[in-house]
Design an enzyme around this catalytic site. Structure first.
Site, PDB file in Angstrom:
ATOM      1  CE  LYS A 258      -4.114  -6.308  -8.266  1.00 33.01           C
ATOM      2  NZ  LYS A 258      -3.891  -4.868  -8.059  1.00 33.01           N
TER       3      LYS A 258
ATOM      4  NE  ARG B 106       0.459  -8.006  -4.272  1.00 32.50           N
ATOM      5  CZ  ARG B 106      -0.815  -7.628  -4.339  1.00 32.50           C
ATOM      6  NH1 ARG B 106      -1.756  -8.504  -4.590  1.00 32.50           N
ATOM      7  NH2 ARG B 106      -1.137  -6.386  -4.179  1.00 32.50           N
TER       8      ARG B 106
ATOM      9  NE  ARG C 121      -2.260  -1.058  -1.446  1.00 28.79           N
ATOM     10  CZ  ARG C 121      -3.467  -0.483  -1.529  1.00 28.79           C
ATOM     11  NH1 ARG C 121      -3.783   0.508  -0.699  1.00 28.79           N
ATOM     12  NH2 ARG C 121      -4.336  -0.876  -2.421  1.00 28.79           N
TER      13      ARG C 121
ATOM     14  NE  ARG D  86     -10.111   0.517  -2.698  1.00 31.07           N
ATOM     15  CZ  ARG D  86      -9.297  -0.419  -3.170  1.00 31.07           C
ATOM     16  NH1 ARG D  86      -9.741  -1.294  -4.030  1.00 31.07           N
ATOM     17  NH2 ARG D  86      -8.046  -0.470  -2.784  1.00 31.07           N
TER      18      ARG D  86
ATOM     19  NE  ARG E 205      -7.839  -2.600   0.287  1.00 30.46           N
ATOM     20  CZ  ARG E 205      -7.368  -3.126  -0.837  1.00 30.46           C
ATOM     21  NH1 ARG E 205      -8.214  -3.545  -1.765  1.00 30.46           N
ATOM     22  NH2 ARG E 205      -6.076  -3.238  -1.023  1.00 30.46           N
TER      23      ARG E 205
END
Ligand code: AP5
Ligand code: MG
Length: 188
Positions: free
Chosen positions: A16, A90, A146, A129, A135
Site C-alpha cells: 500500500k 480499516r 496484524r 523489512r 519497525r
C-alpha cells in the site's frame, strides 16, 4: 481540477505505502497514510502518538475516534478533495465515517483498490523489512496478529465497496512497476 478520492487497501505488506507514493505523485493527490502519520506522532511523542503506541505495537487497530479526528484535520483547509488514502478505512465504522466526511465535502469515492498478496509473500516481505527498517510491529508474532486483524475487521469492507461498485482487485505480486501499471489500468 475535479475531486478524486482513491483508497489503497490490502493486508499488511501488500505494498500500500509503496504504491501510494507513486500514485499520489502521478495523479497529483495528497497521500494520506494513517499508519505513517501515527508513526510520526509516536516518534514525536505527541499525545496522539502516546495514545496510539500500545495498539500499534500489539498489531491492534487504533481506536476509531482518534483516526477520524486525524483524517479530518488532514483534510481541513484543502482547496480540492484530491486524496489517496493508504490503510484507511480499516473497519466498517471507519468506512461509514469516511462516507459521511465525503458527503460533507461533496466528493465521491473514485475507487477502492485492493492489493492481493498471499500470506507467504507477506511474511517474506515484512521479515526482510524488519531487518532493514526495524519497525516495531514487524516481528513475526505481531505480523501474524496484524494479518488476523485484517482478515476479521478490514477484509469485510471489500464486500462493502464491491456492492458500491468501486472495488478494484489488483494482483499485488511481481515488480513494483508491474503492480503500479496494473493499478493504473483499473483507474479512470
Ligand atoms: P500501517 O502502517 O497501515 O501498516 P500495515 O497495514 O500493516 O501495512 P504496512 O505498512 O506494513 O504494509 P504496506 O501495505 O504499506 O506495504 P509496503 O509498501 O510498506 O498500519 C500500522 C498500524 O497502525 C496498524 O497495525 C494499526 O495499529 C495502526 N493503524 C494504521 N491505520 C489505521 C486505521 N485506519 N485505523 C486504526 N489503526 C490504524 O511494502 C511492504 C514491504 O514490501 C516493503 O519493504 C516494500 O519495500 C516491499 N514491497 C512493496 N511492494 C513490493 C513488491 N511488488 N515486491 C516485493 N516487495 C515489495
Ligand atoms: Mg504501509
Amino acid at each position: 481540477m475535479a475531486s478524486e478520492v482513491i483508497l489503497l487497501m490490502g493486508p499488511p505488506g501488500a505494498g500500500k505505502g509503496t504504491q501510494a507514493a507513486r500514485l499520489a505523485e502521478a495523479r497529483n493527490l495528497k497521500q494520506l497514510s494513517t499508519g505513517d502519520i501515527l508513526r510520526e506522532n509516536v516518534a514525536g511523542g505527541t499525545e496522539l502518538g502516546t495514545r496510539a503506541k500500545s495498539f500499534m505495537d500489539a498489531g491492534e487497530l487504533v481506536p476509531d475516534d482518534l483516526i477520524i479526528d486525524m483524517v479530518r484535520s488532514e483534510l481541513a483547509g484543502l482547496d480540492e478533495v484530491r486524496v489517496l488514502f493508504d490503510g484507511y478505512p480499516r473497519n466498517p465504522a471507519q468506512a461509514g465515517q469516511l462516507d459521511g466526511l465525503l458527503a460533507e465535502l461533496d466528493a465521491d469515492l473514485t475507487a477502492a483498490v485492493a492489493l492481493e498478496v498471499d500470506q507467504d509473500e507477506i511474511v517474506r516481505r515484512l521479515v526482510q523489512r524488519a531487518g532493514e527498517q526495524g519497525r516495531s510491529d514487524d516481528n513475526e508474532d505481531t505480523v501474524r496478529h496484524r494479518l488476523q486483524v485484517y482478515a476479521e475487521q478490514t477484509e469485510p469492507l471489500l464486500d462493502y465497496y464491491a456492492e458500491a461498485g468501486t472495488l478494484r482487485r489488483v494482483d499485488g505480486t511481481g515488480s513494483v512497476a508491474d503492480v503500479e501499471a496494473r493499478i493504473r489500468r483499473e483507474l479512470p
